[in-house]
Design a protein around this motif. Structure first.
Motif, PDB file in Angstrom:
ATOM      1  N   GLU A 140       0.884  -1.118  -0.030  1.00  0.00           N
ATOM      2  CA  GLU A 140      -0.082   0.092   0.013  1.00  0.00           C
ATOM      3  C   GLU A 140       0.880   1.425  -0.012  1.00  0.00           C
ATOM      4  O   GLU A 140       0.525   2.165  -0.761  1.00  0.00           O
ATOM      5  N   LEU A 141       1.806   1.253   0.996  1.00  0.00           N
ATOM      6  CA  LEU A 141       2.856   2.446   0.986  1.00  0.00           C
ATOM      7  C   LEU A 141       3.641   2.881  -0.358  1.00  0.00           C
ATOM      8  O   LEU A 141       3.762   3.570  -0.943  1.00  0.00           O
ATOM      9  N   TYR A 142       3.834   1.270  -0.776  1.00  0.00           N
ATOM     10  CA  TYR A 142       4.817   1.337  -1.940  1.00  0.00           C
ATOM     11  C   TYR A 142       3.993   1.989  -3.393  1.00  0.00           C
ATOM     12  O   TYR A 142       4.329   2.907  -4.034  1.00  0.00           O
ATOM     13  N   ALA A 143       2.726   1.469  -3.429  1.00  0.00           N
ATOM     14  CA  ALA A 143       1.957   2.182  -4.515  1.00  0.00           C
ATOM     15  C   ALA A 143       1.590   3.502  -4.038  1.00  0.00           C
ATOM     16  O   ALA A 143       1.590   4.196  -5.237  1.00  0.00           O
ATOM     17  N   ALA A 144       1.488   3.946  -3.140  1.00  0.00           N
ATOM     18  CA  ALA A 144       0.973   5.258  -2.923  1.00  0.00           C
ATOM     19  C   ALA A 144       2.093   6.348  -3.178  1.00  0.00           C
ATOM     20  O   ALA A 144       1.956   7.273  -4.059  1.00  0.00           O
ATOM     21  N   LEU A 145       3.385   5.944  -2.822  1.00  0.00           N
ATOM     22  CA  LEU A 145       4.516   6.827  -2.977  1.00  0.00           C
ATOM     23  C   LEU A 145       4.929   6.665  -4.535  1.00  0.00           C
ATOM     24  O   LEU A 145       4.970   7.713  -5.422  1.00  0.00           O
ATOM     25  N   VAL A 146       5.178   5.541  -4.897  1.00  0.00           N
ATOM     26  CA  VAL A 146       5.675   5.192  -6.427  1.00  0.00           C
ATOM     27  C   VAL A 146       4.750   5.445  -7.533  1.00  0.00           C
ATOM     28  O   VAL A 146       4.968   5.912  -8.522  1.00  0.00           O
ATOM     29  N   TYR A 147       3.533   4.908  -7.318  1.00  0.00           N
ATOM     30  CA  TYR A 147       2.355   5.145  -8.225  1.00  0.00           C
ATOM     31  C   TYR A 147       1.468   6.261  -8.311  1.00  0.00           C
ATOM     32  O   TYR A 147       0.717   6.590  -9.182  1.00  0.00           O
ATOM     33  N   GLY A 148       1.551   6.907  -7.068  1.00  0.00           N
ATOM     34  CA  GLY A 148       0.579   7.731  -6.880  1.00  0.00           C
ATOM     35  C   GLY A 148       1.482   9.321  -6.985  1.00  0.00           C
ATOM     36  O   GLY A 148       1.256  10.435  -7.700  1.00  0.00           O
ATOM     37  N   VAL A 149       2.448   9.844  -5.943  1.00  0.00           N
ATOM     38  CA  VAL A 149       3.190  10.663  -5.753  1.00  0.00           C
ATOM     39  C   VAL A 149       4.061  10.810  -6.954  1.00  0.00           C
ATOM     40  O   VAL A 149       4.572  12.138  -7.439  1.00  0.00           O
ATOM     41  N   GLY A 150       4.788   9.855  -7.468  1.00  0.00           N
ATOM     42  CA  GLY A 150       5.722   9.753  -8.302  1.00  0.00           C
ATOM     43  C   GLY A 150       5.447  10.239  -9.509  1.00  0.00           C
ATOM     44  O   GLY A 150       5.997  11.189 -10.291  1.00  0.00           O
ATOM     45  N   PRO A 151       3.913   9.826 -10.260  1.00  0.00           N
ATOM     46  CA  PRO A 151       3.417  10.494 -11.636  1.00  0.00           C
ATOM     47  C   PRO A 151       3.211  11.998 -11.222  1.00  0.00           C
ATOM     48  O   PRO A 151       3.213  12.889 -12.211  1.00  0.00           O
ATOM     49  N   GLN A 152       2.966  12.401 -10.103  1.00  0.00           N
ATOM     50  CA  GLN A 152       2.410  13.660  -9.705  1.00  0.00           C
ATOM     51  C   GLN A 152       3.726  14.715  -9.981  1.00  0.00           C
ATOM     52  O   GLN A 152       3.446  15.718 -10.715  1.00  0.00           O
ATOM     53  N   MET A 153       5.007  14.239  -9.543  1.00  0.00           N
ATOM     54  CA  MET A 153       6.007  14.908  -9.648  1.00  0.00           C
ATOM     55  C   MET A 153       6.216  15.143 -11.393  1.00  0.00           C
ATOM     56  O   MET A 153       6.730  16.393 -11.759  1.00  0.00           O
ATOM     57  N   PHE A 154       6.138  14.211 -12.448  1.00  0.00           N
ATOM     58  CA  PHE A 154       5.963  14.654 -13.678  1.00  0.00           C
ATOM     59  C   PHE A 154       5.096  15.446 -14.196  1.00  0.00           C
ATOM     60  O   PHE A 154       5.232  16.189 -14.888  1.00  0.00           O
ATOM     61  N   TYR A 155       3.752  15.093 -13.777  1.00  0.00           N
ATOM     62  CA  TYR A 155       2.488  15.804 -14.121  1.00  0.00           C
ATOM     63  C   TYR A 155       2.583  17.320 -13.884  1.00  0.00           C
ATOM     64  O   TYR A 155       2.233  18.180 -14.600  1.00  0.00           O
ATOM     65  N   LYS A 156       3.096  17.621 -12.638  1.00  0.00           N
ATOM     66  CA  LYS A 156       3.204  18.888 -12.195  1.00  0.00           C
ATOM     67  C   LYS A 156       4.243  19.775 -13.185  1.00  0.00           C
ATOM     68  O   LYS A 156       3.980  21.195 -13.392  1.00  0.00           O
ATOM     69  N   LEU A 157       5.326  19.080 -13.372  1.00  0.00           N
ATOM     70  CA  LEU A 157       6.306  19.606 -14.226  1.00  0.00           C
ATOM     71  C   LEU A 157       5.767  19.856 -15.843  1.00  0.00           C
ATOM     72  O   LEU A 157       5.963  21.087 -16.495  1.00  0.00           O
ATOM     73  N   GLU A 158       4.806  18.993 -16.040  1.00  0.00           N
ATOM     74  CA  GLU A 158       4.297  19.192 -17.388  1.00  0.00           C
ATOM     75  C   GLU A 158       3.142  20.062 -17.597  1.00  0.00           C
ATOM     76  O   GLU A 158       3.257  21.163 -18.584  1.00  0.00           O
ATOM     77  N   GLU A 159       2.693  20.514 -16.351  1.00  0.00           N
ATOM     78  CA  GLU A 159       1.514  21.936 -16.283  1.00  0.00           C
ATOM     79  C   GLU A 159       2.516  23.127 -16.378  1.00  0.00           C
ATOM     80  O   GLU A 159       1.910  24.089 -17.028  1.00  0.00           O
ATOM     81  N   GLU A 160       3.498  23.219 -16.170  1.00  0.00           N
ATOM     82  CA  GLU A 160       4.662  24.532 -16.162  1.00  0.00           C
ATOM     83  C   GLU A 160       5.206  24.631 -17.623  1.00  0.00           C
ATOM     84  O   GLU A 160       5.528  25.480 -18.205  1.00  0.00           O
ATOM     85  N   ILE A 161       5.723  23.398 -18.078  1.00  0.00           N
ATOM     86  CA  ILE A 161       6.437  23.469 -19.294  1.00  0.00           C
ATOM     87  C   ILE A 161       5.821  23.050 -20.553  1.00  0.00           C
ATOM     88  O   ILE A 161       6.642  23.423 -21.670  1.00  0.00           O
ATOM     89  N   GLY A 162       4.698  22.382 -20.513  1.00  0.00           N
ATOM     90  CA  GLY A 162       3.898  21.774 -21.542  1.00  0.00           C
ATOM     91  C   GLY A 162       4.342  20.547 -21.828  1.00  0.00           C
ATOM     92  O   GLY A 162       5.507  19.984 -21.693  1.00  0.00           O
TER      93      GLY A 162
END
Length: 497
Positions: free
Chosen positions: A419-441
């Motif tokens: 559960e913790l593995y999935a939350a961090l790696v599959y949840g927070v991890g993609p958000q890291m990339f997605y937030k960057l996409e929101e700023e640079i396209g």
């Protein structure tokens, strides 16, 4: 003349009987036509395996040519035996292993009958999931030939080397050469959390004999139509420059739909009870290949198989193949499209661009979930909105999730549960990339990821390789951005500019 023809006919008939019996017994070793070229890989495997579906067993012979590219003389070689993790279930008692195995596991694994090195029978040691074979001064760049004969008992569990009432799933099942890291062989212990396979590229030539009515989906391509015998048939598969060879033996009910997309043959397998609904996922698979080919770079393999799998996990990726929870096929629910697309994105981030899935699981899993979200945003916006909302909610819980020190960049061995593995790696991890996409396209994101893909194709990539691509394409400040997120400090890209 009649006598001569009768004699020739009798001889050919007898030869056929002998050859059939010879094949049926599987008491021969495979042979390469010639010593294989090991220029692009360090190992080539030729495997002959006969599967007995009713017994959930198999018998295999394997010939291996492997080159010493470690940079120094070796007196041992190691092979991963991940299948043997299930040979003694009494040792797998942690909560994580109980979750992995499920409520009613059965043991299984490999039993060796003979191993040879350059034609001579040799001693060997099996220690849990590692096979050690002694060598007489294996010189740098020298190629040796090994053979292995072994019996396979397929275990039953909630993992990917197991079986159901319909299928037998062979994953992490073959002895494979261990990865040599700098000055040591990596001793893979098989963690119950995350993906256990850590494989270098190799060539596989695999002949699989099954009862005549059964089907097979696998890594690689079929060389030709199966060779048929009285009650059996043999498939011949070639899989070159792949990280592992996986296959699924399926009962007679299974059929497949095949279509070509960008030169890639996509085969979607289904059963009569899922025939109406599987088309939703087949269509999504086609769209995913088109999208990722354009976004990241050309897919190098010729065929991809999508197979309904056990209902105990969501999906699992292999080179040229994925296994997806069979319940998805019977619902027609578009929610499960994200699973299909996620496993296809792994063809770019795992199969082609490799990484250490135990030490740096986020490099493929977080990036794969981001890639999935990118595809959904363009093709299934409602589904994308749902998943983006989930990732945001999980990220907002980061202080609580990280209270014991885990982060996106924690190795799989550092997580107490899935559960913790999935939350961090599959949840927070993609958000890291997605937030960057929101700023640079998305265009700039894909320029960086295309650079990463091109520079690390058929290699093992690391965090530094990913950061190098973003530094070069987007700017040097991206390094600080990623490092902040990887250390549990979500920031806006503008904050580190």
């Amino acid at each position: 003349m009649k006598t001569i023809l009768w004699f020739i006919g009798a001889f050919l008939l007898l030869s056929g009987v002998v050859l059939y019996f010879f094949h049926d017994k599987m008491d021969y070793l495979p042979t390469f036509d010639s010593k294989p070229d090991l220029e692009e890989v360090n190992t080539a495997y030729e495997v002959d395996v006969e599967v007995y579906p009713d017994e959930k067993t198999a018998k295999a012979n394997m010939k291996i040519f492997t080159k010493n590219d470690t940079g120094k003389k070796q007196d041992k070689i190691y092979f991963q035996l991940l299948a043997n993790k299930f040979s003694d279930l009494d040792k797998l008692t942690s909560d994580a292993w109980r979750d992995f195995l499920g409520p009613h596991p059965e043991p299984g694994g490999l039993g060796f009958t003979k191993i040879t090195v350059d034609g001579a029978v040799t001693d060997y040691k099996v220690n849990d999931t590692m096979l050690e074979i002694p060598l007489d001064d294996w010189e740098e760049n020298e190629t040796i030939e090994l053979t292995m004969e072994f019996d396979i008992t397929v275990p039953f569990n909630d993992g990917t080397f197991s079986y159901t009432e319909d299928n037998i799933f062979f994953a992490n099942w073959l002895p494979t050469r261990a990865v040599y890291e700098e000055d040591r062989w990596y001793m893979n212990e098989f963690q119950p959390i995350g993906d256990p396979g850590y494989y270098e590229l190799a060539d596989y030539f695999v002949n699989v004999t099954v009862p005549k009515e059964y089907h097979i989906a696998s890594t690689g391509i079929e060389k030709s139509e199966p060779i048929e015998y009285e009650t059996k048939k043999t498939y011949e598969f070639d899989a070159e420059k792949v990280r592992e060879f996986a296959m699924c033996v399926m009962n007679p009910e299974y059929k497949f739909k095949s279509e070509e997309v960008d030169g890639i043959t996509i085969r979607s397998w289904y059963t009569p009870d899922s025939e109406e609904d599987f088309g939703i996922y087949h269509s999504a698979a086609k769209g995913a290949f088109e999208h990722f080919n354009q976004a990241f770079g050309e897919y190098p393999y010729d065929e991809f198989d999508m197979v309904p799998g056990p209902r105990t996990f969501t999906g699992m990726e292999y080179p040229g193949m994925t296994v997806v929870n069979s319940n998805h096929y019977n619902t027609g629910d578009s929610y499960f499209i994200s699973t299909i697309v996620h496993e296809i994105a792994h063809q770019w981030w795992y199969a082609v661009v490799g990484n250490h899935p135990i030490e740096e699981p986020w490099l493929d899993e977080s990036l794969t979930n981001y890639s999935t979200l990118q595809f959904l945003t363009e093709h299934y916006p409602d589904l994308a909105s749902y998943h983006a909302g989930r990732y945001l909610q999980i990220t907002e819980q980061l202080p609580e999730l990280a209270k014991d020190g885990q982060s996106i960049s924690t190795p799989t061995s550092g997580f107490p549960n899935d559960e913790l593995y999935a939350a961090l790696v599959y949840g927070v991890g993609p958000q890291m990339f997605y937030k960057l996409e929101e700023e640079i396209g998305v265009k700039k994101m894909n320029e960086a990821l295309s650079h990463y893909y091109e520079k690390n194709e058929f290699e093992f990539a690391t965090k530094d390789d990913l950061l190098d691509s973003f530094r070069k394409v987007v700017g040097p400040e991206t390094e600080a951005y990623f490092n902040q997120w990887l250390n549990n400090n979500p920031v806006e890209f503008g904050e580190v500019k």
